[in-house]
Each structure stands twice: as C-alpha cells, then as structure tokens.
Design an enzyme around this catalytic site. Structure first.
Site, PDB file in Angstrom:
ATOM      1  N   TYR A  55       3.058   9.685  -0.328  1.00  0.00           N
ATOM      2  CA  TYR A  55       4.170   9.051   0.396  1.00  0.00           C
ATOM      3  C   TYR A  55       5.521   9.323  -0.261  1.00  0.00           C
ATOM      4  CZ  TYR A  55       0.382   6.151   2.412  1.00  0.00           C
ATOM      5  OH  TYR A  55      -0.762   5.696   3.006  1.00  0.00           O
ATOM      6  N   ASP A  95       0.843  -1.198   0.000  1.00  0.00           N
ATOM      7  CA  ASP A  95       0.000   0.000   0.000  1.00  0.00           C
ATOM      8  C   ASP A  95       0.878   1.248   0.000  1.00  0.00           C
ATOM      9  OD1 ASP A  95      -2.809   1.251   0.680  1.00  0.00           O
ATOM     10  OD2 ASP A  95      -1.392   2.159   2.092  1.00  0.00           O
ATOM     11  N   HIS A 107      -7.374   9.511  -2.047  1.00  0.00           N
ATOM     12  CA  HIS A 107      -6.727   9.503  -0.729  1.00  0.00           C
ATOM     13  C   HIS A 107      -7.607  10.144   0.350  1.00  0.00           C
ATOM     14  CE1 HIS A 107      -2.453   9.296   1.105  1.00  0.00           C
ATOM     15  NE2 HIS A 107      -3.345   9.202   2.057  1.00  0.00           N
ATOM     16  N   LYS A 150      -2.674   5.794  -4.373  1.00  0.00           N
ATOM     17  CA  LYS A 150      -3.749   6.769  -4.147  1.00  0.00           C
ATOM     18  C   LYS A 150      -3.434   8.107  -4.819  1.00  0.00           C
ATOM     19  CE  LYS A 150      -3.722   4.815   0.508  1.00  0.00           C
ATOM     20  NZ  LYS A 150      -2.316   4.405   0.486  1.00  0.00           N
TER      21      LYS A 150
END
Length: 222
Positions: free
Chosen positions: A36, A31, A92, A61
């Site tokens: 990120y 994930d 997200h 996302k």
C-alpha cells in the site's frame, strides 16, 4: 477495522488523517501493507490519534515472499509504522511461492516479540494444507475478499474447521455494487445506507471486516 489500501500518502495526507480520525471514533483495527506504500502515514496517524498503543490492533503484510525478502520488508514495516510491535503480520499472497520460508522468517520475528500473531491473506485450501503438511503452526487469520457476490463457502468452512479467523476485505465490493437493486431494497427496508447494509452482512456472517475509506463522513457511517 479500517482498511487503507489506496489511501494517499504525505504529511497530514489522506491516510494519516483517516487513521487518526477512525481511531478517535472507536475503530480498533488498522489494516495496511508494504504494497500500500502508506505504512509511515499509518504510524503517524496512530501517534496523532492520541489513542493508547495497546488499544489499537495493527495489521500489515509482507509483499515479496522469500526468507530474506521477508526479513528486509518486515524491518522496513517495523521502522515505518514505529509502533513498538505489530499485532498481526500476514503473507499478502501465496503467488510467487516461497511460502514456507517466508512463514519461518515471520515466526522468528514473532519469537523476538516484534509480532504478536502471524497469518495469511488470499490463501486457498491447498496453500493452508501446505503449511499444515510442513508441520508449521496454523495461521491465526486468513484475510480474503468476501461479500454477497463472493461468498466462498469452501475456504470459509475450511478456516472455521481449523480455527483460522476469517477476515474479509472489500466488504463494500470496491463501490461496484452500490446501485444493485436487491441490496438497495434491503437497505431501504432496514433504513440503512447500502454501505452499512453490506458491512452488517459481513458482521452477521461472522467475518472480521475492514471497510476502506479516507472520508470522515464515511468512516463514521461505516
């Protein structure tokens, strides 16, 4: 699955190593997210793991909502992950609005075969109802924070009633409850670590769970 939020980037860095190690040790899902900043590292970890692409479930996302923003971000994610297709692509967060146009952009990539399933993250009942009222397909997944101190029965119940898979993030409560007396008592009773006990809670509640770690010993323990 393995969550890689805050896992460090760079060639042979923490994110890349964690992904390769997790996949080599029977993890099936990774994930990540545009936010990120480590999608390229995840892609490299996937390649270095030696695991077949069809045996891994890749989740990422879109961060900035909007039709054109989603198109731009997805193309960047697709290029960075470099893994043929995305298994699950999520919005997200509903914050910032433009949910419907973002969702429609995602559907177009799904129709092209670049995304297998589309879903959402951090959505409340009102956001999911908004998609339904607009006549859009039901998201396959809603990824939300879930653990014994955040049970959220209303949204969990709504998702289950509407055939939306509940995926729980932060099952380890970001490490903030490791000294909690009650959970330590349970862990001791069943002869497991606190982390294992918290993950077992999520599994028994029927959530798809994604503990985060970039340390090999913790990846195995989880």
């Amino acid at each position: 699955g393995l969550g890689v939020y805050l896992a460090g980037t760079g060639e042979q860095g923490p994110a890349e190593r964690a992904v390769a190690y997790a996949l080599q040790n029977k993890y099936k899902m990774i994930d990540t997210a545009t936010f990120y900043g480590n999608q390229a590292d995840v892609g490299q970890g996937l390649k270095k793991s030696g695991v077949k692409r069809e045996d891994v479930f890749v989740v990422t996302k879109v961060w900035t909502n909007g039709y054109k923003n989603c198109q731009k971000e997805f193309k960047a994610s697709f290029q960075q992950l470099d893994c043929e297709y995305i298994d699950l692509y999520l919005i997200h967060s509903p914050s910032g609005g433009k949910i419907l146009e973002t969702y429609k952009a995602m559907m177009e990539f799904q129709q092209q075969g670049l995304i297998k399933s589309i879903g959402v993250s951090n959505f409340g009942i009102q956001h999911l109802e908004g998609l339904k009222k607009a006549g859009l397909p039901t998201p396959t997944v809603n990824q939300i924070e879930l653990h014994p101190w955040m049970k959220r029965p209303e949204i969990v119940s709504y998702c289950r009633d509407n055939n939306i898979v509940v995926m729980g993030y932060s099952p380890l409560v970001k490490g903030q409850r490791m000294n909690d007396p009650a959970i330590n008592q349970v862990a001791k009773k069943i002869n497991k670590t606190v982390a294992q006990t918290l993950i077992r809670y999520s599994v028994q509640m029927g959530y798809v769970t994604i503990p985060k770690s970039d340390k090999p010993t913790r990846i195995i323990e989880n």
